[in-house]
Motif scaffolding. Structure first.
Motif: not given
Lengths: 571, 344
Positions: B1-5, B7-8, B11
């Protein structure tokens, strides 16, 4: 992402009680991204509607009180339905033909996608040069036939509604082909062989086996093609002005681009298209339900076997001629003459138009702007699409966020690009963010237009991969970051490269939204071509259309070098 | 989840950075107070100037060459479009303060009158050429801001292959054999073209437009489009095209004649308040009404100075149409009637 859940309790961090829990961090991250996307996608729509309802819905009164509004709506519907029928029939026929190709003719499968490489503006002006009633080259040839001889005009008039519908239908065929051929690949060859062994003819197999099995793809592809048909802009704008053919999208463009601009009326003109777009997106969600149900195992046993049918080869070759080669020939001939004329002679041919084109700094700048903005938008879109696909596929724990994300990323497919163009022009020529005349506003509108493609294509790839790989990776102790970088990204590389290729192609062609948000010094290739068309410099238009096609072809070539030869057929 | 946070966040940050990076505004140095030599020096420091015009691209290309010969330190760039396209851009640039154009040349009488009255779009002109005797400043400048540069006179045109006998009078067009082969300009968004159609009925014959419409003419967005359609043979004749001097020069099979009386409309220019190069804009404005500027601009058009080679009339003799009859309401009413009649 079920794998991360058991990992959390194992951590024995004394500061844990002060930290934001992992699940909430993810939630906040998604929320932030969704807020940015909502600002980009939804806000322009809301501002347009607010404007249309101002002063007692003055925008609606002015748009729908027009004397010719009935005709405009009738033409819009005729264009959408007519082009849909043509595209569905042709697209399905081509997909079936492609599935029956002899093995050595397999390369022809790419033919129905190739018209996507030729920009719609280039294709439309190519046909205008061929089928204009007076000097159109094909008309000149047809008039040599005995039953049409003796006239100096016709027999075909490309500037009329039926021909605008036919050309638009041709343009949509590639999209339908993409959807249908994807569906066709999932039909097991056992069914086809069983039918043939039982004595069914090719036509019998097609109508009794293939068509019923294709129903889901046909309904989905048909829905998209109907929306694309309703939002059609290029054909009616370029061909319709000679004979006063208007559709809702050209009405919107004229309302905004003529002085004094009337954004309220333009917004009102777009409303039926927005409502229909949202309705189709919602209906699709309801019909498809939980997308995980569609995870199918794509083993080799399902690969349809090739055929030996000569008719299949012929069908694809004829289509290539009509959709690609003939309009290109029209463009090449006009681009080599000093002025467009039905009477050709060798002495007229010259390369002056190309010399002028390359000496024109505005042309070079438009190529740079097209490439830079398309590339910029693709670079922004791919990671956004990856995150959104992750949210949609694995975000069962964030139901509301997932549903919102699904809707926001699907909307730009349902709503015509012209409407986003008008919305962006309105939103970004006013505070707080005045971006008029910059490349940024073009990049932003491109990001919005490509969101559905970036998300859906990566989502499909993730769905087909299932959870097994990520779970195996997590069980082996990899962090989510490592799992994403070392497992998911390599596995998804073909899908991502396909998405990049498709988005780049669609964006270097983009015309409708660009026409609204461009400024005099910030032009993309399509908008510059349109200006040349308006100024009546037809030979320059032809040269520019060829240049546009060449730039896209180079882009596709580059995508094939990076992503392998199958990039296009993976679309 | 941390990764997606993460990356978000990246972006979102990238979007913001992209917006900030690309959203640059053109540098504006502001007009100098001083004598003409100081304005020219400041213009040369600015280095370039941008013109929006509805004139023929060939004339504008000649103007560019002549201007850059006279002022080698200043590059002239231009965009040619119709009034329908260009005027909204000028309005948007004015509204957003993000100017691209420095000088704007238009032939829309209603727009010219409104701009002169409001003073919102234009700054006062300061160049010396406006005071030369031949230019007749009193007859040529509106409110110290909008100045006459040229005039269009419209001709009867035909394709010599389709119509070898040509046309002599407007009445020659109204013949059954030309059904579907006449080209006209769409007046949508064009107050000047509305005036032109009214002129036909008032000066040629009272029911000229009705009879013209009955022959189902083809409609084009501008007179340049009509000219190209004549070249190609898509249409055989037209009552409204610029003198086809250049087309004949390129060997196109076309002929033209000025009818009696002929309709014309003047072109006015102005230096924009949103001009990113305000001094270069003044220098270009001045150059437009010099002999060199006029010689470059006037092929096939009326000139604002006397005795300009290639000019077909004197611009001062072609009055601005009476804009009191060209109110927004009356123009849009006419456009609706025209549409019902010409595109039923």
């Amino acid at each position: 992402m079920t794998a991360t859940v058991p990992a959390a309790p194992l951590k024995s961090n004394p500061m844990r009680s002060f930290a934001v829990p992992a699940q909430w961090r993810a939630r906040i991250g998604y929320l932030a991204l969704l807020a940015v996307l909502a600002y980009l996608v939804v806000l322009p729509m809301i501002r347009l509607q607010a404007l249309a309802f101002e002063n007692g819905a003055q925008g609606y009164q002015s748009q729908y009180g027009r004397f010719d509004i009935g005709e405009t709506i009738r033409t819009t519907i005729a264009l959408a339905i007519g082009s849909l029928v043509i595209a569905m029939v042709l697209g399905t026929l081509l997909a079936f033909a492609a599935s029956r190709l002899p093995a050595r003719m397999g390369f022809l499968k790419i033919v129905p996608i190739l018209p996507i490489v030729m920009p719609a503006v280039a294709n439309i002006v190519g046909w205008a040069f061929l089928l204009s009633p007076g000097p159109g080259y094909l008309n000149v040839l047809l008039r040599k036939l005995p039953w049409w001889s003796g006239t100096d005009s016709g027999p075909i008039d490309v500037y009329t509604v039926p021909w605008i519908i036919i050309l638009t239908g041709f343009g949509l065929t590639s999209f339908v082909y993409l959807f249908v051929s994807a569906g066709m690949q999932n039909i097991s060859s056992e069914h086809l062989e069983a039918a043939q062994v039982s004595g069914s003819s090719t036509i019998g197999v097609f109508f009794r086996v293939v068509l019923p099995l294709l129903r889901p793809s046909l309904i989905y592809g048909g829905g998209i093609a109907l929306l694309l048909g309703l939002g059609q802009f290029t054909g009616p704008l370029l061909l319709g002005q000679n004979t006063g053919v208007n559709v809702l999208t050209t009405d919107m463009y004229r309302r905004v681009s003529e002085s004094p601009s009337d954004f309220a009326a333009a917004a009102a003109a777009g409303s039926p298209l927005v409502i229909l777009g949202i309705a189709v997106v919602l209906i699709q969600k309801l019909l498809l339900g939980n997308q995980n149900r569609f995870v199918t195992h794509g083993g080799k046993a399902f690969a349809p076997s090739g055929g030996r049918a000569r008719w299949a080869t012929m069908t694809l070759v004829v289509y290539a001629l009509v959709a690609l080669v003939i309009p290109l020939v029209g463009l090449i001939v006009v681009s080599l003459t000093p002025y467009w004329s039905g009477a050709l002679s060798w002495s007229l041919f010259t390369l002056d138009n190309f010399r002028e084109l390359f000496a024109n700094t505005a042309v070079i700048e438009s190529v740079v702007t097209s490439v830079v903005t398309s590339f910029g938008a693709v670079l922004i879109c791919v990671p956004i699409g990856y995150i959104m696909a992750n949210l949609l596929v694995r975000g069962r724990r964030f139901r509301v966020l997932s549903l919102t994300g699904d809707l926001i990323t699907a909307l730009p497919l349902g709503i015509p690009a012209v409407i986003f163009g008008v919305g962006f022009l309105l939103t970004y020529t006013e505070p707080p963010l005045i971006l008029y005349g910059t490349r940024t506003v073009i990049v932003l509108v491109y990001v919005v237009l490509m969101l559905p493609f970036a998300t859906r294509m990566q989502m499909t790839a993730m769905l087909s991969l299932g959870n097994a790989y990520t779970e195996a990776s997590a069980t082996s102790g990899a962090s989510p970051m490592v799992t994403n970088l070392r497992i998911m990204l390599p596995l998804m590389r073909p899908a991502i490269l396909s998405a990049v290729a498709l988005m780049f192609i669609l964006l270097t062609h983009e015309f409708a939204a660009s026409l609204l948000v461009r400024a005099s010094t910030t032009q993309v290739m399509g908008t510059l071509l349109y200006d040349m068309w308006q100024n009546g410099s037809y030979p320059q238009v032809a040269a520019m259309a060829l240049l546009m096609t060449a730039v896209t072809t180079v882009g596709v070539g580059a995508a094939m070098v990076v992503g392998g030869r199958n990039v296009l057929s993976n679309l | 989840m941390r990764v997606r946070t993460a990356v978000a966040t990246v972006v979102a940050a990238a979007l913001v950075v992209a917006i900030a990076a690309c959203g640059s505004s053109p540098a504006s140095s502001g007009p100098v107070d001083g004598d003409w030599a100081e304005v020219v020096a400041a213009a040369e420091a600015e280095g370039s100037v941008f013109l929006y015009s509805t004139q023929h691209p060939d004339n504008l290309a000649r103007l560019k060459t002549a201007f850059e010969d006279e002022y080698p330190g200043i590059t002239l760039e231009f965009v040619r479009g119709t009034d329908v396209e260009i005027n909204p851009r000028v309005e948007t640039e004015n509204r957003t303060g993000k100017g691209t154009a420095d000088v704007h040349m238009t032939s829309d009488p209603a727009w010219i009158t409104t701009a002169a009255e409001s003073g919102r779009y234009s700054t006062p002109i300061v160049g010396p050429a406006f005071d030369t005797a031949g230019y007749e400043r009193d007859r040529s400048v509106l409110d110290d801001r909008l100045f006459l540069v040229s005039a269009a006179v419209f001709a009867l045109g035909w394709n010599t292959s389709a119509l070898p006998g040509g046309l002599q009078t407007p009445g020659d067009l109204l013949t059954e054999s030309l059904r579907g082969k006449i080209g006209v300009v769409n007046p949508a968004g064009f107050a000047a073209v509305v005036d032109e159609y009214r002129f036909f009925d008032e000066n040629w014959s009272p029911d000229f437009n009705r009879r013209l419409a009955a022959l189902r003419p083809r409609v084009y967005p501008s007179a340049l489009g009509v000219a190209q359609a004549l070249n190609s043979g898509e249409i055989a004749a037209t009552p409204m095209v610029q003198p086809l001097v250049r087309e004949q020069g390129a060997g196109a099979p076309v002929g033209w004649v000025l009818p009696q009386p002929a309709w014309g409309t003047p072109w006015y220019s102005h230096v924009l308040t949103s001009a990113p190069h305000p001094n270069a804009a003044q220098v270009l404005a001045d150059f437009l009404v010099t002999e060199k500027g006029q010689t470059a601009l006037s092929a096939g058009y009326g000139s604002a100075l006397p005795d300009i080679p290639g000019a077909v009339a004197r611009a001062q003799d072609i009055p601005l149409p009476d804009t009191s009859t060209l109110t927004a309401d009356s123009v849009s009413r006419f456009q609706q009637e025209w549409r019902e009649r010409f595109m039923p």
